[in-house]
Design a protein around this motif. Structure first.
Motif, PDB file in Angstrom:
ATOM      1  N   PRO A   1      11.022  59.908  -3.063  1.00  0.00           N
ATOM      2  CA  PRO A   1      10.516  60.440  -4.340  1.00  0.00           C
ATOM      3  C   PRO A   1      10.198  61.924  -4.232  1.00  0.00           C
ATOM      4  O   PRO A   1       9.673  62.402  -3.221  1.00  0.00           O
ATOM      5  CB  PRO A   1       9.244  59.606  -4.566  1.00  0.00           C
ATOM      6  N   GLY A   2      10.570  62.651  -5.284  1.00  0.00           N
ATOM      7  CA  GLY A   2      10.378  64.092  -5.298  1.00  0.00           C
ATOM      8  C   GLY A   2      11.594  64.871  -4.840  1.00  0.00           C
ATOM      9  O   GLY A   2      11.647  66.095  -4.987  1.00  0.00           O
ATOM     10  N   LYS A   3      12.606  64.154  -4.278  1.00  0.00           N
ATOM     11  CA  LYS A   3      13.840  64.809  -3.866  1.00  0.00           C
ATOM     12  C   LYS A   3      14.977  64.398  -4.797  1.00  0.00           C
ATOM     13  O   LYS A   3      14.819  63.521  -5.632  1.00  0.00           O
ATOM     14  CB  LYS A   3      14.157  64.475  -2.405  1.00  0.00           C
ATOM     15  N   ARG A   4      16.147  65.047  -4.613  1.00  0.00           N
ATOM     16  CA  ARG A   4      17.248  64.875  -5.557  1.00  0.00           C
ATOM     17  C   ARG A   4      18.546  64.531  -4.841  1.00  0.00           C
ATOM     18  O   ARG A   4      18.819  65.043  -3.753  1.00  0.00           O
ATOM     19  CB  ARG A   4      17.438  66.162  -6.379  1.00  0.00           C
ATOM     20  N   LEU A   5      19.325  63.691  -5.506  1.00  0.00           N
ATOM     21  CA  LEU A   5      20.663  63.338  -5.046  1.00  0.00           C
ATOM     22  C   LEU A   5      21.657  63.669  -6.155  1.00  0.00           C
ATOM     23  O   LEU A   5      21.442  63.313  -7.307  1.00  0.00           O
ATOM     24  CB  LEU A   5      20.740  61.854  -4.690  1.00  0.00           C
ATOM     25  N   TRP A   6      22.747  64.345  -5.780  1.00  0.00           N
ATOM     26  CA  TRP A   6      23.834  64.627  -6.719  1.00  0.00           C
ATOM     27  C   TRP A   6      25.090  63.917  -6.237  1.00  0.00           C
ATOM     28  O   TRP A   6      25.375  63.844  -5.032  1.00  0.00           O
ATOM     29  CB  TRP A   6      24.132  66.118  -6.784  1.00  0.00           C
TER      30      TRP A   6
ATOM     31  N   TYR B   1      22.994  76.430   0.716  1.00  0.00           N
ATOM     32  CA  TYR B   1      21.885  75.918  -0.102  1.00  0.00           C
ATOM     33  C   TYR B   1      21.032  74.866   0.611  1.00  0.00           C
ATOM     34  O   TYR B   1      20.016  74.432   0.069  1.00  0.00           O
ATOM     35  CB  TYR B   1      22.424  75.338  -1.410  1.00  0.00           C
ATOM     36  N   GLY B   2      21.428  74.431   1.799  1.00  0.00           N
ATOM     37  CA  GLY B   2      20.562  73.597   2.611  1.00  0.00           C
ATOM     38  C   GLY B   2      20.467  72.137   2.237  1.00  0.00           C
ATOM     39  O   GLY B   2      19.409  71.534   2.425  1.00  0.00           O
ATOM     40  N   PHE B   3      21.542  71.538   1.748  1.00  0.00           N
ATOM     41  CA  PHE B   3      21.515  70.104   1.443  1.00  0.00           C
ATOM     42  C   PHE B   3      22.330  69.323   2.462  1.00  0.00           C
ATOM     43  O   PHE B   3      23.196  69.856   3.152  1.00  0.00           O
ATOM     44  CB  PHE B   3      22.029  69.819   0.021  1.00  0.00           C
ATOM     45  N   HIS B   4      22.024  68.016   2.573  1.00  0.00           N
ATOM     46  CA  HIS B   4      22.796  67.100   3.405  1.00  0.00           C
ATOM     47  C   HIS B   4      23.999  66.574   2.620  1.00  0.00           C
ATOM     48  O   HIS B   4      23.978  66.543   1.380  1.00  0.00           O
ATOM     49  CB  HIS B   4      21.937  65.907   3.842  1.00  0.00           C
ATOM     50  N   ILE B   5      25.013  66.118   3.358  1.00  0.00           N
ATOM     51  CA  ILE B   5      26.224  65.566   2.736  1.00  0.00           C
ATOM     52  C   ILE B   5      26.479  64.167   3.284  1.00  0.00           C
ATOM     53  O   ILE B   5      26.509  63.962   4.502  1.00  0.00           O
ATOM     54  CB  ILE B   5      27.462  66.442   3.011  1.00  0.00           C
TER      55      ILE B   5
ATOM     56  N   GLU C   1      22.402  77.447 -10.452  1.00  0.00           N
ATOM     57  CA  GLU C   1      21.430  77.191 -11.513  1.00  0.00           C
ATOM     58  C   GLU C   1      20.218  76.431 -10.976  1.00  0.00           C
ATOM     59  O   GLU C   1      19.067  76.729 -11.344  1.00  0.00           O
ATOM     60  CB  GLU C   1      22.095  76.405 -12.644  1.00  0.00           C
ATOM     61  N   ALA C   2      20.457  75.471 -10.083  1.00  0.00           N
ATOM     62  CA  ALA C   2      19.357  74.689  -9.514  1.00  0.00           C
ATOM     63  C   ALA C   2      18.474  75.545  -8.612  1.00  0.00           C
ATOM     64  O   ALA C   2      17.249  75.373  -8.578  1.00  0.00           O
ATOM     65  CB  ALA C   2      19.913  73.501  -8.742  1.00  0.00           C
ATOM     66  N   GLU C   3      19.075  76.476  -7.885  1.00  0.00           N
ATOM     67  CA  GLU C   3      18.276  77.358  -7.040  1.00  0.00           C
ATOM     68  C   GLU C   3      17.324  78.194  -7.880  1.00  0.00           C
ATOM     69  O   GLU C   3      16.135  78.342  -7.541  1.00  0.00           O
ATOM     70  CB  GLU C   3      19.189  78.260  -6.212  1.00  0.00           C
ATOM     71  N   ALA C   4      17.829  78.693  -8.994  1.00  0.00           N
ATOM     72  CA  ALA C   4      16.984  79.496  -9.884  1.00  0.00           C
ATOM     73  C   ALA C   4      15.854  78.668 -10.479  1.00  0.00           C
ATOM     74  O   ALA C   4      14.751  79.170 -10.705  1.00  0.00           O
ATOM     75  CB  ALA C   4      17.839  80.114 -10.992  1.00  0.00           C
ATOM     76  N   ALA C   5      16.128  77.380 -10.712  1.00  0.00           N
ATOM     77  CA  ALA C   5      15.135  76.504 -11.332  1.00  0.00           C
ATOM     78  C   ALA C   5      14.249  75.792 -10.310  1.00  0.00           C
ATOM     79  O   ALA C   5      13.313  75.078 -10.693  1.00  0.00           O
ATOM     80  CB  ALA C   5      15.839  75.467 -12.208  1.00  0.00           C
ATOM     81  N   GLY C   6      14.565  75.948  -9.028  1.00  0.00           N
ATOM     82  CA  GLY C   6      13.808  75.255  -7.990  1.00  0.00           C
ATOM     83  C   GLY C   6      14.077  73.765  -7.938  1.00  0.00           C
ATOM     84  O   GLY C   6      13.188  72.983  -7.585  1.00  0.00           O
ATOM     85  N   THR C   7      15.312  73.364  -8.246  1.00  0.00           N
ATOM     86  CA  THR C   7      15.662  71.934  -8.312  1.00  0.00           C
ATOM     87  C   THR C   7      16.901  71.611  -7.472  1.00  0.00           C
ATOM     88  O   THR C   7      17.734  70.796  -7.855  1.00  0.00           O
ATOM     89  CB  THR C   7      15.901  71.501  -9.764  1.00  0.00           C
ATOM     90  N   LEU C   8      17.028  72.228  -6.316  1.00  0.00           N
ATOM     91  CA  LEU C   8      18.186  71.979  -5.463  1.00  0.00           C
ATOM     92  C   LEU C   8      18.197  70.536  -4.946  1.00  0.00           C
ATOM     93  O   LEU C   8      17.140  69.939  -4.744  1.00  0.00           O
ATOM     94  CB  LEU C   8      18.186  72.941  -4.273  1.00  0.00           C
TER      95      LEU C   8
END
Length: 392
Positions: free
Chosen positions: A69-74, A150-154, A117-124
């Motif tokens: 919770p509090g993190k994001r998956l795309w 951008y520092g995300f896992h794959i 866009e997510a980096e600017a919004a703080g939602t990476l």
């Protein structure tokens, strides 16, 4: 009815399962290790963790990489709902990145735009799951480069892509990802009836995945918090799940894996026949890059017609083909248009390429047991069907 997909079970496959049924192990036994070893060899990877479904594999991969919770998956909207559901099961926020209309896979340019866009919004995102649709690898080098920025896992959702290759190596070697997931459902290239595997190059992640698939319980002394009470002793050191695959399933999978190259070669021969036949028809086919070999789980086509009646024409063609013995299917209804996701605030129009593809999409029969006569019938019926709907 000619099915769009079908398992190919041989006497050797049956014998491998019978051997397990007459052994001392039905659930977690030596066949699981043999199956995992076959995946490691095929993917040139040090770790493979077999579980009871690809959904389970995606779920523990997300948990193992710290999705919470509090993190994001795309992920891609052009996939089965499991690709995004696992994010919700972890309590994370889910979003999508639209596809490229040629490859039908996640578009790196659209991902780059969304990340800026997510980096600017703080939602990476914490994790991005590219989906190798139809067996064709996404552009993993481009996606990996963005992960470094951008520092995300794959996690590669390679449910369609066992036996595929990318950039000179097998899909599943994790050169451009933290983990890769395969599916072994009966319509997939290799089957264990139901089953999935996570591959990873990380020993630490593999250890955690092994715990997560079996209740978080271990008998390994180096993972315990204190010395055991005796040879019976175990400890729960994680909050895990019961996602174990059985020895019966694993034996079938190990037997099937001996024919992986044959399965994919046959699919390519069938796909090339389709390619030649459809060159002069009013359909678009998925772009396949010669240097990156698709596993060809699916042979998707979509109507070249771009008008407002596209969805209605697709339905007429679908019904015509079914009426004439061709078991076409549709892959996939865009995830964000599903009622559950609409309830989360998604709406039609957000990912127009996935919606455009879906409106004209059909998956044609493609599997190793498709005969010359059956394929000729499929081709003839597609041609006749296009004429029937005024697209011939």
């Amino acid at each position: 009815m000619i099915p769009y997909g079908r398992q190919w079970i041989t006497d050797e496959d049956i014998a491998s399962v019978v051997d397990v049924l007459t052994s001392d192990f039905l659930t977690q036994g030596p066949a699981v290790g043999r199956f995992e070893d076959s995946i490691k060899a095929a993917c040139n990877i040090p770790h493979a963790i077999a579980v009871n479904s690809a959904t389970s594999a995606l779920h523990i991969a997300c948990l193992g990489l710290g999705l919470e919770p509090g993190k994001r998956l795309w992920t891609s909207p052009n996939s089965f709902v499991a690709s995004s559901n696992v994010g919700l099961l972890c309590g994370a926020e889910v979003n999508f990145v639209d596809i490229d209309l040629d490859t039908l896979c996640m578009c790196p340019d659209k991902l780059a735009q969304a990340l800026a866009e997510a980096e600017a919004a703080g939602t990476l995102p914490h994790i991005v799951i590219p989906v190798h649709f139809g067996g064709q690898s996404c552009d993993m080098k481009a996606i990996h480069a963005l992960s470094q920025k951008y520092g995300f896992h794959i996690i590669e959702d390679a449910s369609h892509a066992i036996g595929a290759s990318y950039d000179g190596g097998p899909v599943g070697d994790c050169r451009y990802s933290d983990a890769c997931v395969f599916s072994f459902h009966p319509v997939k290239i290799v089957t264990t009836a139901e089953g999935g595997v996570v591959t990873t190059a990380s020993g630490d992640l593999a250890t955690r995945l092994d715990l997560l698939r079996s209740h978080g319980v271990t008998r390994q002394p180096d993972l315990m918090t204190r010395e055991g009470d005796g040879p019976w002793y175990y400890q729960q050191v994680e909050l895990g799940l019961n996602y174990r695959i059985t020895d019966m399933q694993a034996a079938l999978g190990a037997s099937q894996m001996t024919r992986l190259t044959e399965f994919v070669d046959i699919r390519h021969a069938r796909a090339e026949a389709y390619d030649a036949a459809f060159a002069d028809m009013a359909v678009r086919i998925q772009k396949r890059e010669a240097e990156n070999r698709s596993a060809l789980h699916l042979y998707p086509i979509h109507l070249a017609e771009d008008g407002p009646d596209r969805a209605a024409l697709r339905r007429r063609l679908f019904e015509f083909l079914r009426e004439h013995g061709v078991g076409v299917n549709v892959h996939y209804i865009p995830i964000h248009t599903q009622p559950y996701y609409q309830g989360l605030g998604f709406r039609e129009g957000q990912f127009p390429n996935a919606e455009h593809y879906y409106a004209g999409a059909l998956s044609l029969p493609l599997h190793p047991q498709l005969s010359d006569a059956d394929q000729a019938h499929v081709i003839a019926m597609v041609r006749d069907g296009l004429k029937e709907i005024g697209q011939g």
